[in-house]
Structures are given as C-alpha cells and as structure tokens.
Motif scaffolding. Sequence first.
Motif, PDB file in Angstrom:
ATOM      1  N   PRO A  32      18.687 -18.057  -5.268  1.00 52.25           N
ATOM      2  CA  PRO A  32      17.321 -17.754  -5.707  1.00 52.25           C
ATOM      3  C   PRO A  32      16.390 -18.966  -5.702  1.00 52.25           C
ATOM      4  O   PRO A  32      15.196 -18.817  -5.409  1.00 52.25           O
ATOM      5  N   ALA A  33      16.892 -20.163  -5.989  1.00 46.37           N
ATOM      6  CA  ALA A  33      16.015 -21.337  -6.002  1.00 46.37           C
ATOM      7  C   ALA A  33      15.428 -21.579  -4.605  1.00 46.37           C
ATOM      8  O   ALA A  33      14.265 -21.958  -4.467  1.00 46.37           O
ATOM      9  N   LYS A  34      16.237 -21.357  -3.576  1.00 41.50           N
ATOM     10  CA  LYS A  34      15.739 -21.530  -2.198  1.00 41.50           C
ATOM     11  C   LYS A  34      14.710 -20.463  -1.856  1.00 41.50           C
ATOM     12  O   LYS A  34      13.715 -20.735  -1.187  1.00 41.50           O
ATOM     13  N   VAL A  35      14.996 -19.222  -2.306  1.00 42.02           N
ATOM     14  CA  VAL A  35      14.088 -18.112  -2.004  1.00 42.02           C
ATOM     15  C   VAL A  35      12.739 -18.331  -2.682  1.00 42.02           C
ATOM     16  O   VAL A  35      11.685 -18.227  -2.048  1.00 42.02           O
ATOM     17  N   VAL A  36      12.789 -18.679  -3.978  1.00 49.80           N
ATOM     18  CA  VAL A  36      11.546 -18.914  -4.710  1.00 49.80           C
ATOM     19  C   VAL A  36      10.822 -20.134  -4.130  1.00 49.80           C
ATOM     20  O   VAL A  36       9.600 -20.137  -3.992  1.00 49.80           O
ATOM     21  N   GLY A  37      11.586 -21.151  -3.738  1.00 52.82           N
ATOM     22  CA  GLY A  37      10.995 -22.343  -3.120  1.00 52.82           C
ATOM     23  C   GLY A  37      10.314 -22.029  -1.788  1.00 52.82           C
ATOM     24  O   GLY A  37       9.355 -22.684  -1.399  1.00 52.82           O
ATOM     25  N   PHE A  38      10.822 -21.008  -1.106  1.00 51.33           N
ATOM     26  CA  PHE A  38      10.209 -20.565   0.151  1.00 51.33           C
ATOM     27  C   PHE A  38       8.946 -19.750  -0.113  1.00 51.33           C
ATOM     28  O   PHE A  38       7.914 -19.939   0.540  1.00 51.33           O
ATOM     29  N   LEU A  39       9.036 -18.848  -1.099  1.00 51.27           N
ATOM     30  CA  LEU A  39       7.896 -17.964  -1.380  1.00 51.27           C
ATOM     31  C   LEU A  39       6.733 -18.716  -2.016  1.00 51.27           C
ATOM     32  O   LEU A  39       5.571 -18.397  -1.781  1.00 51.27           O
ATOM     33  N   ASP A  40       7.048 -19.715  -2.844  1.00 49.76           N
ATOM     34  CA  ASP A  40       6.001 -20.430  -3.574  1.00 49.76           C
ATOM     35  C   ASP A  40       5.428 -21.566  -2.737  1.00 49.76           C
ATOM     36  O   ASP A  40       5.987 -22.660  -2.681  1.00 49.76           O
ATOM     37  N   ILE A  41       4.289 -21.302  -2.105  1.00 47.02           N
ATOM     38  CA  ILE A  41       3.704 -22.340  -1.251  1.00 47.02           C
ATOM     39  C   ILE A  41       2.835 -23.308  -2.059  1.00 47.02           C
ATOM     40  O   ILE A  41       2.333 -24.293  -1.531  1.00 47.02           O
ATOM     41  N   THR A  42       2.664 -23.026  -3.368  1.00 40.59           N
ATOM     42  CA  THR A  42       1.829 -23.925  -4.178  1.00 40.59           C
ATOM     43  C   THR A  42       2.632 -25.086  -4.759  1.00 40.59           C
ATOM     44  O   THR A  42       2.068 -26.072  -5.200  1.00 40.59           O
ATOM     45  N   GLY A  43       3.941 -24.938  -4.780  1.00 43.87           N
ATOM     46  CA  GLY A  43       4.750 -26.010  -5.377  1.00 43.87           C
ATOM     47  C   GLY A  43       5.302 -26.932  -4.300  1.00 43.87           C
ATOM     48  O   GLY A  43       4.605 -27.299  -3.358  1.00 43.87           O
ATOM     49  N   ASP A  44       6.591 -27.256  -4.449  1.00 45.72           N
ATOM     50  CA  ASP A  44       7.270 -28.089  -3.453  1.00 45.72           C
ATOM     51  C   ASP A  44       7.813 -27.130  -2.389  1.00 45.72           C
ATOM     52  O   ASP A  44       8.960 -26.695  -2.441  1.00 45.72           O
ATOM     53  N   TRP A  45       6.948 -26.770  -1.415  1.00 41.75           N
ATOM     54  CA  TRP A  45       7.275 -25.674  -0.488  1.00 41.75           C
ATOM     55  C   TRP A  45       8.482 -25.999   0.379  1.00 41.75           C
ATOM     56  O   TRP A  45       8.576 -27.074   0.962  1.00 41.75           O
ATOM     57  N   LYS A  46       9.418 -25.055   0.438  1.00 45.73           N
ATOM     58  CA  LYS A  46      10.617 -25.206   1.275  1.00 45.73           C
ATOM     59  C   LYS A  46      10.573 -24.120   2.350  1.00 45.73           C
ATOM     60  O   LYS A  46      11.006 -22.987   2.125  1.00 45.73           O
ATOM     61  N   PRO A  47      10.071 -24.446   3.542  1.00 48.30           N
ATOM     62  CA  PRO A  47       9.841 -23.412   4.563  1.00 48.30           C
ATOM     63  C   PRO A  47      11.103 -22.965   5.319  1.00 48.30           C
ATOM     64  O   PRO A  47      11.035 -22.039   6.124  1.00 48.30           O
ATOM     65  N   GLU A  48      12.263 -23.576   5.003  1.00 46.13           N
ATOM     66  CA  GLU A  48      13.464 -23.345   5.821  1.00 46.13           C
ATOM     67  C   GLU A  48      13.848 -21.876   5.983  1.00 46.13           C
ATOM     68  O   GLU A  48      14.310 -21.467   7.048  1.00 46.13           O
ATOM     69  N   LEU A  49      13.673 -21.088   4.914  1.00 42.09           N
ATOM     70  CA  LEU A  49      14.174 -19.705   4.986  1.00 42.09           C
ATOM     71  C   LEU A  49      13.426 -18.852   6.013  1.00 42.09           C
ATOM     72  O   LEU A  49      13.898 -17.769   6.373  1.00 42.09           O
TER      73      LEU A  49
END
Lengths: 160, 143
Positions: A32-49
């Motif tokens: 879930p941390a990766k998923v939320v990190g992907f969905l949340d572009i306002t924070g520390d965005w993780k585009p990998e997913l």
Amino acid sequence: MSNQGSLLKLLAIFGAGLLFALGLGISGMTQPAKVVGFLDITGDWKPELAFVMGGAIAVHLIAYRLVPRMSKPLFEPKFGIPSRRDIDGRLLGGALLFGAGWGLGGYCPGPGIVSLVSMTWAPLVFVGAMVLGMVLMNLVDRARTQSVQAAPREGSNSAA
Amino acid sequence: MEISTVIAATLGGALIGLSASAMLLLNGRIAGISGIVGGALKLPQGDMLWRVLFVAGLFTGGLVMWLVHPGAFVMEIDRSVLAIAVAGLLVGVGVRLGSGCTSGHGVCGLSRFSPRSLVATLTFMAAGAAVAAVVTQVFGGAL
C-alpha cells in the motif's frame, strides 16, 4: 465437454490465478505505501507503478489482437468480451467510489485478496469489508432487476 | 525513480498481462478480479468452480511470493482499522457499481481500447489521487 477437458481447464485457470498473484507481488502492487506513493502526486511522488499497467497492457494488447481471431476459446463455446460502449452514471459513480477507497487504503481487489496470505490485520479487514460491499451491491442489483421485471414496462432506461 | 523498482513493476505487470491473456485464451473472458470474485459471491450460480479455482491460484501465488519474499506484503502506511474498513467497503461497492477495477478496466479494457474502461480508469485514478493527496496534505499521512 469431457471431464478431462474440464479438469484441464480448471488446472489452467488455477495457473492463471497463480501467475496473476506473482505479478502483483513482484510489481509492488501488494505494498500500500507504494500504491499511495504512486497515487499521491502532491507528496514524494513515486511514479514506478505506472510501469505495472504499462507492462500488463503491452502483453495483453498483443493477445487481444490475436486470440479473438480464433473461432472460440480453448475451453468455452464462445468469447464473452464486454461490448458496451456507453458511459453512464453507474460507471462514473462506481469508479469514483472505487478510486476513493483505493487511495485511502492502498489496496485494490486483487492485491487485497493476495495479501491475505500474510495473515496481517489490514488485508483481512480490507477484504472482509470489500466482500461485504460486493454482496450488498449484488443484493441491490438483484432487487432492482426483480422490481424492473415485476413492474409493467414503461420506458425503463435501466440496462443490464 | 529507482531502476530496480521500474524493472520489477514492468516484469510484474507483464505477468499480469500474461495471466489476463491466458484467461482470454482458455475461458474467452476478461480477467477482471472484481468481476471474477463479485460474480462468485452471486449465489447460487452455475459457473462457480472456475472462479473458485482462479482465487485458489491467487492464494497459492501469494503464498509462494510470501515464502520467497515476505517484504512484498509490508503495509507501511499509517491507517486505522476504521480507515481500512471504509476503504474496503468503498472498493467493494465501487467495483460492482462501476463494473470493474484496476484489472478489468485498467488492463483488459484499455488493451481493447474500450471507451468505458478509459473513462473508468481516468476516473478511479483521479479519485485515488485526490484522496491520497488529502490524506497526505490534510491529515499528515495518517488516518
């Protein structure tokens, strides 16, 4: 279909489910941390997913060009590919609710179910509530279908 | 962006695409998780067995994954039991109402250029992005 054929079909479908779960686990969709990190572009965005969907579509795009050219699937008399093209309130409302839940918990249905094997509380609570939601929605749909069938047909705009 | 994560995401995605393609080839149907599971919950139903076998495959694959790499199942977000329960309920109702989830609309539907699936995918991504952003910005990442 022969018994042997249906046994082979079930084994192959079991294998497809297994492959699907490995794909979810390897890709990071069960975190879930990766998923939320992907969905949340306002924070520390993780585009990998985004590459999960990219990889899946790259493979399935080819299969979808080739497989339906066959006269029928291997173990069924015909293909059952959705053909609707209309966009209605149900589709939009459902996608909105689903997306909100996905962004809140970080699980979509497949990863939630696969994560049950970890025997931790979050997937258990998530899948329990999800199943409840699905059953509720199935019951609402069944009640609606029955009332549509019972009522005289006068310009009903509900579709299956 | 970490290159190893990108490779894992692409490889995992390709396996998901392969599984969806196998379902099309074998069963002639879309490998949408919410459709397969939600349909199985519509009791009584004739085509129960293959749905159960697919889910058994999901569990078995998950178990293999968990034995090899338990880190694939870490949660690492700060959510209460209530938040996760609400999330599950929203997902369960939403995928039945909207006829699909990430797999059915996002992978299978986009692969066949379905306008419904394109609209659904853009909508659930936008909703997910909005909620995830609110949780981070308004609630400090914990809810």
